[in-house]
Design a protein around this motif. Structure first.
Motif, PDB file in Angstrom:
ATOM      1  N   ILE A  95       1.136  32.052  30.507  1.00 54.72           N
ATOM      2  CA  ILE A  95       2.477  32.648  30.573  1.00 54.72           C
ATOM      3  C   ILE A  95       3.263  32.403  29.289  1.00 54.72           C
ATOM      4  CG2 ILE A  95       4.720  32.471  31.737  1.00 54.72           C
ATOM      5  CD1 ILE A  95       3.116  31.931  34.339  1.00 54.72           C
ATOM      6  N   LEU A  96       3.206  31.173  28.772  1.00 49.61           N
ATOM      7  CA  LEU A  96       4.035  30.817  27.618  1.00 49.61           C
ATOM      8  C   LEU A  96       3.392  31.170  26.284  1.00 49.61           C
ATOM      9  CD1 LEU A  96       5.466  27.318  28.625  1.00 49.61           C
ATOM     10  CD2 LEU A  96       6.450  29.587  29.013  1.00 49.61           C
ATOM     11  N   VAL A  97       2.063  31.158  26.218  1.00 45.77           N
ATOM     12  CA  VAL A  97       1.402  31.291  24.910  1.00 45.77           C
ATOM     13  C   VAL A  97       0.405  32.446  24.883  1.00 45.77           C
ATOM     14  CG1 VAL A  97       0.050  30.098  23.154  1.00 45.77           C
ATOM     15  CG2 VAL A  97       1.696  28.807  24.523  1.00 45.77           C
ATOM     16  N   THR A  98      -0.710  32.291  25.603  1.00 53.28           N
ATOM     17  CA  THR A  98      -1.819  33.236  25.469  1.00 53.28           C
ATOM     18  C   THR A  98      -1.425  34.664  25.800  1.00 53.28           C
ATOM     19  OG1 THR A  98      -3.246  31.413  26.206  1.00 53.28           O
ATOM     20  CG2 THR A  98      -4.249  33.576  26.015  1.00 53.28           C
ATOM     21  N   HIS A  99      -0.727  34.856  26.904  1.00 58.12           N
ATOM     22  CA  HIS A  99      -0.309  36.194  27.318  1.00 58.12           C
ATOM     23  C   HIS A  99       1.214  36.272  27.374  1.00 58.12           C
ATOM     24  CE1 HIS A  99      -4.510  36.029  28.772  1.00 58.12           C
ATOM     25  NE2 HIS A  99      -4.512  37.327  28.498  1.00 58.12           N
ATOM     26  N   ALA A 100       1.861  35.666  26.392  1.00 59.35           N
ATOM     27  CA  ALA A 100       3.332  35.643  26.370  1.00 59.35           C
ATOM     28  C   ALA A 100       3.908  37.051  26.304  1.00 59.35           C
ATOM     29  CB  ALA A 100       3.817  34.819  25.179  1.00 59.35           C
ATOM     30  N   GLY A 101       3.139  37.999  25.770  1.00 55.43           N
ATOM     31  CA  GLY A 101       3.612  39.381  25.711  1.00 55.43           C
ATOM     32  C   GLY A 101       3.865  39.995  27.070  1.00 55.43           C
ATOM     33  N   ASN A 102       3.264  39.421  28.120  1.00 53.85           N
ATOM     34  CA  ASN A 102       3.499  39.890  29.489  1.00 53.85           C
ATOM     35  C   ASN A 102       4.746  39.276  30.103  1.00 53.85           C
ATOM     36  OD1 ASN A 102       0.662  40.408  28.889  1.00 53.85           O
ATOM     37  ND2 ASN A 102       0.449  40.980  31.023  1.00 53.85           N
ATOM     38  N   PHE A 103       5.307  38.272  29.416  1.00 47.81           N
ATOM     39  CA  PHE A 103       6.420  37.514  29.997  1.00 47.81           C
ATOM     40  C   PHE A 103       7.507  37.277  28.944  1.00 47.81           C
ATOM     41  CE2 PHE A 103       2.474  36.378  32.138  1.00 47.81           C
ATOM     42  CZ  PHE A 103       2.797  36.533  33.478  1.00 47.81           C
ATOM     43  N   THR A 104       7.959  38.325  28.299  1.00 47.91           N
ATOM     44  CA  THR A 104       8.884  38.169  27.174  1.00 47.91           C
ATOM     45  C   THR A 104      10.336  38.039  27.601  1.00 47.91           C
ATOM     46  OG1 THR A 104       8.961  40.575  26.964  1.00 47.91           O
ATOM     47  CG2 THR A 104       7.412  39.393  25.536  1.00 47.91           C
ATOM     48  N   THR A 105      10.648  38.269  28.867  1.00 50.51           N
ATOM     49  CA  THR A 105      12.042  38.198  29.295  1.00 50.51           C
ATOM     50  C   THR A 105      12.277  36.983  30.181  1.00 50.51           C
ATOM     51  OG1 THR A 105      11.759  39.517  31.305  1.00 50.51           O
ATOM     52  CG2 THR A 105      12.131  40.713  29.273  1.00 50.51           C
ATOM     53  N   MET A 417       0.237  21.743  27.656  1.00 49.83           N
ATOM     54  CA  MET A 417       1.340  22.215  28.506  1.00 49.83           C
ATOM     55  C   MET A 417       1.846  21.139  29.476  1.00 49.83           C
ATOM     56  SD  MET A 417       1.779  25.383  27.491  1.00 49.83           S
ATOM     57  CE  MET A 417       1.204  25.007  25.825  1.00 49.83           C
ATOM     58  N   SER A 418       1.500  19.875  29.229  1.00 44.50           N
ATOM     59  CA  SER A 418       1.972  18.809  30.118  1.00 44.50           C
ATOM     60  C   SER A 418       3.285  18.195  29.646  1.00 44.50           C
ATOM     61  CB  SER A 418       0.909  17.717  30.252  1.00 44.50           C
ATOM     62  OG  SER A 418       0.596  17.151  28.991  1.00 44.50           O
ATOM     63  N   PHE A 419       3.808  18.648  28.488  1.00 48.17           N
ATOM     64  CA  PHE A 419       5.090  18.155  27.985  1.00 48.17           C
ATOM     65  C   PHE A 419       5.843  19.339  27.386  1.00 48.17           C
ATOM     66  CE2 PHE A 419       7.621  15.881  24.595  1.00 48.17           C
ATOM     67  CZ  PHE A 419       8.504  15.271  25.475  1.00 48.17           C
ATOM     68  N   LEU A 420       6.886  19.773  28.088  1.00 45.62           N
ATOM     69  CA  LEU A 420       7.547  21.031  27.719  1.00 45.62           C
ATOM     70  C   LEU A 420       9.069  20.911  27.696  1.00 45.62           C
ATOM     71  CD1 LEU A 420       5.393  23.358  30.005  1.00 45.62           C
ATOM     72  CD2 LEU A 420       5.296  23.304  27.498  1.00 45.62           C
ATOM     73  N   PRO A 421       9.641  19.918  27.027  1.00 47.29           N
ATOM     74  CA  PRO A 421      11.106  19.811  27.031  1.00 47.29           C
ATOM     75  C   PRO A 421      11.790  20.964  26.311  1.00 47.29           C
ATOM     76  CG  PRO A 421      10.168  18.303  25.425  1.00 47.29           C
ATOM     77  CD  PRO A 421       9.020  18.856  26.221  1.00 47.29           C
ATOM     78  N   PHE A 422      11.086  21.608  25.360  1.00 45.31           N
ATOM     79  CA  PHE A 422      11.655  22.737  24.625  1.00 45.31           C
ATOM     80  C   PHE A 422      10.933  24.047  24.946  1.00 45.31           C
ATOM     81  CE2 PHE A 422      12.133  18.967  21.808  1.00 45.31           C
ATOM     82  CZ  PHE A 422      13.525  18.867  21.883  1.00 45.31           C
ATOM     83  N   GLY A 423      10.186  24.059  26.037  1.00 44.09           N
ATOM     84  CA  GLY A 423       9.372  25.230  26.313  1.00 44.09           C
ATOM     85  C   GLY A 423       8.240  25.310  25.312  1.00 44.09           C
ATOM     86  N   ASP A 424       7.679  26.493  25.130  1.00 45.71           N
ATOM     87  CA  ASP A 424       6.596  26.692  24.170  1.00 45.71           C
ATOM     88  C   ASP A 424       6.418  28.186  23.970  1.00 45.71           C
ATOM     89  OD1 ASP A 424       4.451  26.299  22.471  1.00 45.71           O
ATOM     90  OD2 ASP A 424       3.466  24.825  23.752  1.00 45.71           O
ATOM     91  N   GLY A 425       5.684  28.521  22.920  1.00 48.58           N
ATOM     92  CA  GLY A 425       5.331  29.909  22.691  1.00 48.58           C
ATOM     93  C   GLY A 425       6.471  30.768  22.198  1.00 48.58           C
ATOM     94  N   LEU A 426       6.350  32.069  22.472  1.00 48.36           N
ATOM     95  CA  LEU A 426       7.250  33.081  21.928  1.00 48.36           C
ATOM     96  C   LEU A 426       8.708  32.818  22.274  1.00 48.36           C
ATOM     97  CD1 LEU A 426       7.133  35.742  20.319  1.00 48.36           C
ATOM     98  CD2 LEU A 426       6.984  36.957  22.508  1.00 48.36           C
ATOM     99  N   ARG A 427       8.987  32.365  23.496  1.00 50.26           N
ATOM    100  CA  ARG A 427      10.364  32.135  23.907  1.00 50.26           C
ATOM    101  C   ARG A 427      10.685  30.657  24.051  1.00 50.26           C
ATOM    102  NH1 ARG A 427      13.946  36.717  26.388  1.00 50.26           N
ATOM    103  NH2 ARG A 427      15.335  35.221  25.390  1.00 50.26           N
TER     104      ARG A 427
END
Length: 486
Positions: A95-105, A417-427
């Motif tokens: 969701i956050l990285v590999t296929h982030a284009g499917n979840f841009t909003t 993906m076990s530590f995500l205080p700032f999120g990750d990936g495109l957004r």
């Protein structure tokens, strides 16, 4: 009697229709055949949250612990609104990285037509967000963030002056760190250099007469909210923030060859600069997305260190050694050498995650590779970061504050993906490096000459404010503050 009879029939009909609509809404996951926690009538899976009896993080934690391992995600209801609650870290990565284009909003409400300052990176979606993000990446480069460090250090000295030379005092730590972070935002995002009293007042009141239900309806029916000209923030506050930025930009253009000190300069000096109102919206984004979580993080950190003096002494020793090696100056290289201090900061972000969840919305249908699980287009996705950070399968004794979890070797043993205080990936948080820099400078300033210990007013254990979506202390964190020059 005939009128009364009609009124009763109308009321019964309305209630029956309402009941049917609620049941249809709460049957969404059952109709799709998706594993889900049985929802309560109208409240879904957040009964007690809206009234403040428990924090949303607690509701997410319970369902995460109950269903993890049984499916990559489960159905979840926030009142009548269905969400995909993600349980599997591999799905998080998709969701956050590999296929982030499917979840841009994110699906947050924004109406930059009638409320221009809502046109910030946090709230915007779609092509507007894509264009703004592409333009903003040149602002938040490591080189630019490093150039802003001297200004943050200069601001931090005001905190040391406010602490004074009194040998022992009892302070509300929330107010202490709020003073520092507010000065950073006022100076770095809005270009203010004088008294910040008025700015402080507006940062505390920009929500106006906030209504959780109005905000919920705006998220659920954004087109209707725009037609009704719904505004998320107080009009007077938005007018103030916009006026400040426009005035600072005009003043900035009157001066030549001024040193780089603010984000206003960075945004106005881009190859394709935003217009002044768009820059004002990004400045407001610093207030909206950063001020409260940064205050909470520094407060929680000092609270934890006050309870474990041996850890606090170790951080202070590292700070003093690093400053001594750099002639008493806090430099970019010096910040990189504060390895244990950063471990302490990361452990604080893990245990007291300011944003306990991440929001995404599927813009395209997504089928999890190698499975039959499908996230439908339009589904709202919720990633429970705080629950992941407290998963005992990932972090042994997760409620124990232990900075050694973030030693290099320890981090290698944990899954992605076990530590995500700032999120990750495109957004992910575009300002993550700046935020980390601000927090580290704050810790250096607060710990260099002062020791923090619990006092009679210190709340142990900490309680969170159930009335807020973010993880924040329920009451002020009071600590004894002792001057330690040597």
């Amino acid at each position: 009697m005939d009128l009364l009879h009609r009124a009763l029939l109308t009321a019964v009909g309305a209630l029956s229709l309402f009941y049917a609509l609620v049941k249809i809404s709460l049957g969404y996951w059952k109709r799709r055949g998706i594993l889900h926690e049985k929802p309560k009538f109208f409240w879904g899976n957040i009964k007690g949250v809206v009234g403040g009896k428990r924090h949303l993080q607690d509701a997410l934690q319970v369902i995460y612990a109950k269903y993890k391992g049984r499916a990559p995600f489960v159905g979840f209801f926030a009142c009548l609104k269905p969400f995909v609650l993600v349980l599997d870290l591999e799905l998080v990565r998709h969701i956050l990285v590999t296929h982030a284009g499917n979840f841009t909003t994110r699906g947050l409400y924004s109406n930059d037509g009638s409320e221009p300052l809502s046109g910030n990176l946090l709230q915007l979606d779609g092509h507007k967000w894509r264009a703004l993000h592409a333009q903003s990446t040149g602002v938040f480069t490591p080189a630019n963030i490093n150039k802003l460090l001297p200004r943050i250090v200069l601001i931090s000295r005001g905190v040391q002056r406010s602490l004074g030379k009194e040998r022992l005092q009892t302070l509300n730590i929330n107010e202490l760190v709020d003073s520092y972070n507010l000065d950073v935002v006022a100076s770095m995002a809005f270009g203010l250099s004088a008294d910040h009293t008025e700015f402080r007042l507006w940062t505390q009141s920009y929500w106006g007469k906030f209504s959780l239900w109005r905000a919920y309806l705006a998220l659920e029916f954004p087109l209707l909210a725009q037609l009704l000209n719904h505004k998320s923030y107080a009009v007077s506050a938005m007018a103030y923030f916009q006026k400040v930025v426009l005035g600072q930009l005009q003043e900035q253009r009157r001066r030549d060859r001024q040193p780089l000190q603010t984000f206003l300069q960075l945004y106005s000096n881009m190859d394709q600069p935003l217009d002044d109102v768009q820059i004002a919206a990004q400045a407001f984004g610093f207030v909206l997305a950063g001020l409260v979580p940064l205050n909470a993080t520094l407060s929680f950190c000092l609270h934890e260190l006050a309870r474990q003096p041996e850890l606090q002494d170790r951080v202070r020793a590292e700070i003093r050694k690093t400053l001594e090696q750099h002639s008493g100056q806090l430099t970019t290289e010096g910040l990189k050498e504060l390895l244990y201090t950063k471990q302490v900061l990361n452990e604080t972000l893990r245990l007291h995650t300011p944003y306990p969840f991440l929001l995404r919305r599927a813009t395209k249908e997504f089928e999890l590779p190698g499975s039959v699980f499908v996230i439908a287009r339009g589904n709202n996705v919720l990633i429970p970061t705080a629950a992941i950070h407290r998963d005992p399968a990932i972090y042994e004794e997760p409620l124990r504050f232990d900075p050694d979890r973030f030693e290099t070797e320890a981090k290698r043993t944990r899954p992605a993906m076990s530590f995500l205080p700032f999120g990750d990936g495109l957004r992910g948080c575009i300002a993550a490096q700046f935020v980390e820099q601000e927090l580290l400078v704050g810790l250096v300033t607060l710990l260099q000459y002062h020791r923090y210990t619990p006092c009679s007013k210190t709340a142990i254990p900490l309680e969170y404010d159930n009335g807020r979506l973010l993880l924040m202390p329920k009451t002020g964190i009071h600590l004894n503050v002792e001057r330690v020059d040597n």
